[in-house]
Design an enzyme around this catalytic site. Structure first.
Site, mmCIF file in Angstrom:
data_model
loop_
_atom_site.group_PDB
_atom_site.id
_atom_site.type_symbol
_atom_site.label_atom_id
_atom_site.label_comp_id
_atom_site.label_asym_id
_atom_site.label_seq_id
_atom_site.Cartn_x
_atom_site.Cartn_y
_atom_site.Cartn_z
ATOM 1 N N THR A 193 0.838 -1.205 0.000
ATOM 2 C CA THR A 193 0.000 0.000 0.000
ATOM 3 C C THR A 193 0.869 1.250 0.000
ATOM 4 O OG1 THR A 193 -1.656 -1.191 1.263
ATOM 5 C CG2 THR A 193 -1.850 1.190 1.288
ATOM 6 N N THR A 211 -3.594 0.418 -3.139
ATOM 7 C CA THR A 211 -3.086 -0.835 -2.577
ATOM 8 C C THR A 211 -3.188 -1.996 -3.555
ATOM 9 O OG1 THR A 211 -3.313 -2.398 -0.736
ATOM 10 C CG2 THR A 211 -5.335 -1.407 -1.524
ATOM 11 N N ASN A 213 -2.618 -4.800 -1.861
ATOM 12 C CA ASN A 213 -2.720 -5.622 -0.648
ATOM 13 C C ASN A 213 -1.329 -6.040 -0.165
ATOM 14 O OD1 ASN A 213 -4.301 -6.500 1.454
ATOM 15 N ND2 ASN A 213 -4.447 -8.570 0.659
ATOM 16 N N ASP A 235 -9.162 -9.228 1.089
ATOM 17 C CA ASP A 235 -9.880 -8.235 1.897
ATOM 18 C C ASP A 235 -11.362 -8.583 2.044
ATOM 19 O OD1 ASP A 235 -7.641 -6.742 2.423
ATOM 20 O OD2 ASP A 235 -7.912 -5.382 0.739
ATOM 21 N N SER A 264 -12.002 -2.358 3.073
ATOM 22 C CA SER A 264 -10.622 -1.887 3.102
ATOM 23 C C SER A 264 -10.422 -1.126 4.402
ATOM 24 C CB SER A 264 -10.405 -0.958 1.906
ATOM 25 O OG SER A 264 -9.200 -0.246 2.039
ATOM 26 N N SER A 265 -9.158 -0.869 4.715
ATOM 27 C CA SER A 265 -8.854 -0.013 5.859
ATOM 28 C C SER A 265 -8.318 1.329 5.402
ATOM 29 C CB SER A 265 -7.796 -0.673 6.751
ATOM 30 O OG SER A 265 -8.298 -1.853 7.296
ATOM 31 N N GLY A 285 -0.414 0.034 5.749
ATOM 32 C CA GLY A 285 -0.201 -0.890 6.868
ATOM 33 C C GLY A 285 -1.414 -1.689 7.283
ATOM 34 N N GLY A 286 -2.256 -2.091 6.315
ATOM 35 C CA GLY A 286 -3.412 -2.930 6.652
ATOM 36 C C GLY A 286 -4.312 -2.217 7.659
#
Ligand code: DON
Length: 380
Positions: A193, A211, A213, A235, A264-265, A285-286
């Site tokens: 990302t 991203t 991922n 995801d 998603s974050s 960073g997820g």
């Protein structure tokens, strides 16, 4: 694929030049042919062939029918500012709105601002994040496929109610976070990302997170295109009860389906104040994207830190499941001990996201890249 001047992989050193001539050719095709040249024709064919060879069901038709969707950003109010946030299918904006709402309810009771690394303040952040991630797991997914209880999740009265659940010296039972409903459980990782924060001369701002991922996405380059295929399928909540590679669990709303976008974050964020754009921020960073962005924004808005201080300060992360408060090595041991005493299960991890930010300061624009990954701001 990479031009490293004939070097073997083990022989690559910092400062070596990596060039991607095939990707450059693909980008040239996009320059002349636009989106059409990506989703139809040679490039689409190469992407589909590479994905099919790796066992995917992706078809030329899937690509040809792909359309970007423009969605209005979510808006939150925080200390007199309007904050524009990423809407679903990212959970970033919802969790940030909840956490900011919870924190703002506490700000009113502060006689003076706490130390941003104090156990009480970090406990508050961890508890706020746990509510947000609990609701993410239960309710969120692609809004084109599932009805999401947005009004409830963004309701200031709900944030107030969540803020009242805070026990200053203890954590709550697992199911007391967010709004109860059926739920599933967890493992963890990081990688593909990038976040960009931009403000131009006229004061326009862009917060952009992109991203594939994990590192190098699916680990597949589509033919001669130089295009790295993502592994963002992870995801989705592919198997209820089985968390994704970031230990995030999810519900029915996030189960995979053709044409559907996964949760998603990503949390690209713009803060607007009286003078227009006050801040642009975001992270990689997820799930730690959300926690990192929250702490960077709060460090500036609540603690008057400059961009560099805000981006560099040690951070914590909690995503409800697993029930672990992650902290960076820079957090003082006494603080970690005090958090543990409150019932937080603490665990050290190397980093909580990689953020960057631009902050309007008295002297103009102040920008900072995250020292955790290097890089530097550019101004023209
Ligand atoms: O959109 C998401 O939430 C994930 N695909 C993000 C993955 C990620 O940030 C990995 N790297 N830093």
């Amino acid at each position: 694929m990479f031009d490293l001047r004939g070097r073997a992989a083990g022989d690559i050193r910092a400062g070596d030049r990596l060039s991607r001539p095939r990707l450059a050719k693909t980008l040239e095709k996009l320059r002349t042919g636009g989106a059409e040249a990506f989703y139809k024709g040679d490039i689409a064919w190469a992407i589909t062939a590479a994905a099919t060879a790796a066992g995917s069901r992706l078809t030329l038709d899937d690509l040809a029918r792909y359309r970007p969707v423009q969605r209005a950003p979510l808006e939150a109010k925080f200390l007199g500012r309007r904050i524009l946030l990423m809407p679903p299918p990212s959970a970033g904006g919802v969790i940030l709105a909840q956490a900011l709402g919870i924190v703002s309810n506490h700000v009113a009771a502060w006689r003076r601002a706490p130390d941003p690394l104090s156990p009480d303040y970090l406990h508050l952040l961890a508890e706020a994040l746990k509510h947000g991630f609990a609701d993410r797991a239960r309710f969120l997914g692609d809004p084109a496929f599932a009805a999401l209880p947005m009004q409830h999740l963004l309701d200031p009265a709900y944030h107030r109610e969540l803020s009242l659940r805070l026990l200053p010296d203890r954590v709550l039972a697992h199911d007391a976070y967010g709004t109860p409903s059926p739920r599933p459980p967890l493992p963890a990782r990081d990688g593909g990302t990038a976040h960009v924060s931009v403000v131009d001369q006229a004061g326009n701002a862009v917060a952009l997170t992109t991203t594939v991922n994990l590192e190098f996405g699916a680990g597949i380059v589509a033919g001669e295109t130089g295009v790295v295929l993502n592994d963002t399928l992870d995801d989705f909540t592919a198997w209820p009860g089985r968390p994704d590679l970031f230990a995030l669990s999810g519900g029915e709303a996030n189960q995979p389906a053709g044409g559907k976008r996964p949760l998603s974050s990503m949390s690209p964020t713009i803060v607007l104040g009286e003078r227009g754009v006050e801040m642009v921020a975001g992270a990689a960073g997820g799930p730690r994207i959300v926690s990192a962005t929250l702490q960077v924004v709060l460090d500036v808005l609540l603690f008057d830190r400059d961009a560099q201080q805000a981006v560099a300060a040690p951070r914590i992360h909690h995503q409800w499941e697993p029930d672990v408060l992650y902290h960076e090595p820079g957090l003082p041991a006494a603080t970690v001990g005090a958090l543990a005493k409150k019932g937080q299960r603490t665990e050290m991890r190397a980093d909580v996201g990689k953020a960057n930010a631009i902050v309007r300061s008295r002297s103009g624009l102040d920008a900072a890249a995250d020292p955790r990954v290097g890089g530097m701001p550019a101004g023209y």
